[in-house]
Motif scaffolding. Structure first.
Motif, PDB file in Angstrom:
ATOM      1  N   ASP A  61       0.878  -1.160   0.000  1.00  0.00           N
ATOM      2  CA  ASP A  61       0.000   0.000   0.000  1.00  0.00           C
ATOM      3  C   ASP A  61       0.921   1.217   0.000  1.00  0.00           C
ATOM      4  N   VAL A  62       1.274   1.682  -1.187  1.00  0.00           N
ATOM      5  CA  VAL A  62       2.269   2.745  -1.326  1.00  0.00           C
ATOM      6  C   VAL A  62       1.811   4.027  -0.645  1.00  0.00           C
ATOM      7  N   SER A  63       0.537   4.358  -0.764  1.00  0.00           N
ATOM      8  CA  SER A  63       0.024   5.560  -0.127  1.00  0.00           C
ATOM      9  C   SER A  63       0.248   5.523   1.378  1.00  0.00           C
ATOM     10  N   CYS A  64      -0.031   4.384   1.990  1.00  0.00           N
ATOM     11  CA  CYS A  64       0.168   4.215   3.431  1.00  0.00           C
ATOM     12  C   CYS A  64       1.646   4.346   3.793  1.00  0.00           C
ATOM     13  N   GLU A  65       2.508   3.749   2.976  1.00  0.00           N
ATOM     14  CA  GLU A  65       3.953   3.808   3.250  1.00  0.00           C
ATOM     15  C   GLU A  65       4.485   5.237   3.111  1.00  0.00           C
ATOM     16  N   LEU A  66       3.986   5.979   2.127  1.00  0.00           N
ATOM     17  CA  LEU A  66       4.415   7.370   1.971  1.00  0.00           C
ATOM     18  C   LEU A  66       3.974   8.199   3.169  1.00  0.00           C
ATOM     19  N   THR A  67       2.758   7.959   3.641  1.00  0.00           N
ATOM     20  CA  THR A  67       2.253   8.676   4.811  1.00  0.00           C
ATOM     21  C   THR A  67       3.102   8.344   6.034  1.00  0.00           C
ATOM     22  N   ALA A  68       3.412   7.072   6.231  1.00  0.00           N
ATOM     23  CA  ALA A  68       4.225   6.655   7.373  1.00  0.00           C
ATOM     24  C   ALA A  68       5.616   7.282   7.325  1.00  0.00           C
ATOM     25  N   ALA A  69       6.148   7.456   6.134  1.00  0.00           N
ATOM     26  CA  ALA A  69       7.478   8.052   5.979  1.00  0.00           C
ATOM     27  C   ALA A  69       7.424   9.583   5.962  1.00  0.00           C
ATOM     28  N   LYS A  70       6.214  10.131   6.096  1.00  0.00           N
ATOM     29  CA  LYS A  70       5.998  11.582   6.038  1.00  0.00           C
ATOM     30  C   LYS A  70       6.551  12.175   4.740  1.00  0.00           C
ATOM     31  N   ALA A  71       6.426  11.386   3.672  1.00  0.00           N
ATOM     32  CA  ALA A  71       6.867  11.840   2.349  1.00  0.00           C
ATOM     33  C   ALA A  71       5.670  12.427   1.619  1.00  0.00           C
ATOM     34  N   PHE A  72       5.894  13.476   0.902  1.00  0.00           N
ATOM     35  CA  PHE A  72       4.829  14.137   0.159  1.00  0.00           C
ATOM     36  C   PHE A  72       5.277  14.293  -1.281  1.00  0.00           C
ATOM     37  N   LEU A  73       4.507  13.727  -2.187  1.00  0.00           N
ATOM     38  CA  LEU A  73       4.809  13.849  -3.607  1.00  0.00           C
ATOM     39  C   LEU A  73       3.881  14.894  -4.199  1.00  0.00           C
ATOM     40  N   ARG A  74       4.441  16.001  -4.582  1.00  0.00           N
ATOM     41  CA  ARG A  74       3.635  17.092  -5.114  1.00  0.00           C
ATOM     42  C   ARG A  74       3.274  16.802  -6.561  1.00  0.00           C
ATOM     43  N   GLU A  75       1.991  16.864  -6.847  1.00  0.00           N
ATOM     44  CA  GLU A  75       1.522  16.647  -8.204  1.00  0.00           C
ATOM     45  C   GLU A  75       1.370  17.995  -8.901  1.00  0.00           C
ATOM     46  N   LEU A  76       1.726  18.026 -10.151  1.00  0.00           N
ATOM     47  CA  LEU A  76       1.603  19.228 -10.959  1.00  0.00           C
ATOM     48  C   LEU A  76       0.675  18.949 -12.130  1.00  0.00           C
ATOM     49  N   PRO A  77      -0.016  19.979 -12.618  1.00  0.00           N
ATOM     50  CA  PRO A  77      -0.796  19.740 -13.837  1.00  0.00           C
ATOM     51  C   PRO A  77       0.165  19.526 -15.002  1.00  0.00           C
ATOM     52  N   PRO A  78      -0.221  18.727 -15.972  1.00  0.00           N
ATOM     53  CA  PRO A  78       0.658  18.527 -17.124  1.00  0.00           C
ATOM     54  C   PRO A  78       0.790  19.821 -17.922  1.00  0.00           C
TER      55      PRO A  78
END
Length: 115
Positions: A61-78
């Motif tokens: 569950d990548v979303s859960c793992e990113l949250t646990a690692a306090k990592a934030f992936l910023r999405e940009l519009p194309p």
């Protein structure tokens, strides 16, 4: 049929992902989260999800793992349809209007997340 559709869908998503995420270290964070979710070392070669499922192994569950690692992936519009070619993704002229509509929608959603 379904496997081929899945391959085409994933191939398309892989082509679009660099347009939606900054390339700084976002992919490294994704890989680390995927490895952590699978219980693998970051340096190990990661098996494809289809191989994991075929062998009955757990997926992550990548979303859960990113949250646990306090990592934030910023999405940009194309980029705009006329400028997407500069990023390696040529948009056919007859799809420019659809692309721009989707781009504006993603732009609004990303702005709402930042608020």
């Amino acid at each position: 049929g379904n496997m081929r559709l899945g391959d085409h869908l994933l191939a398309g998503l892989l082509r679009l992902l660099p347009l939606l995420m900054p390339s700084s270290d976002g992919f490294a964070q994704l890989r680390a989260a995927l490895a952590a979710g699978r219980g693998a070392e970051e340096e190990e070669e990661l098996l494809s999800t289809s191989d994991l499922v075929a062998c009955g192994m757990a997926t992550a569950d990548v979303s859960c793992e990113l949250t646990a690692a306090k990592a934030f992936l910023r999405e940009l519009p194309p980029p705009e349809a006329t400028k997407a070619g500069d990023a390696g993704c040529e948009i056919p002229a007859d799809l420019h209007e659809v692309w721009e509509t989707a781009r504006e929608s993603l732009k609004g959603a990303a702005a709402a997340l930042d608020a």
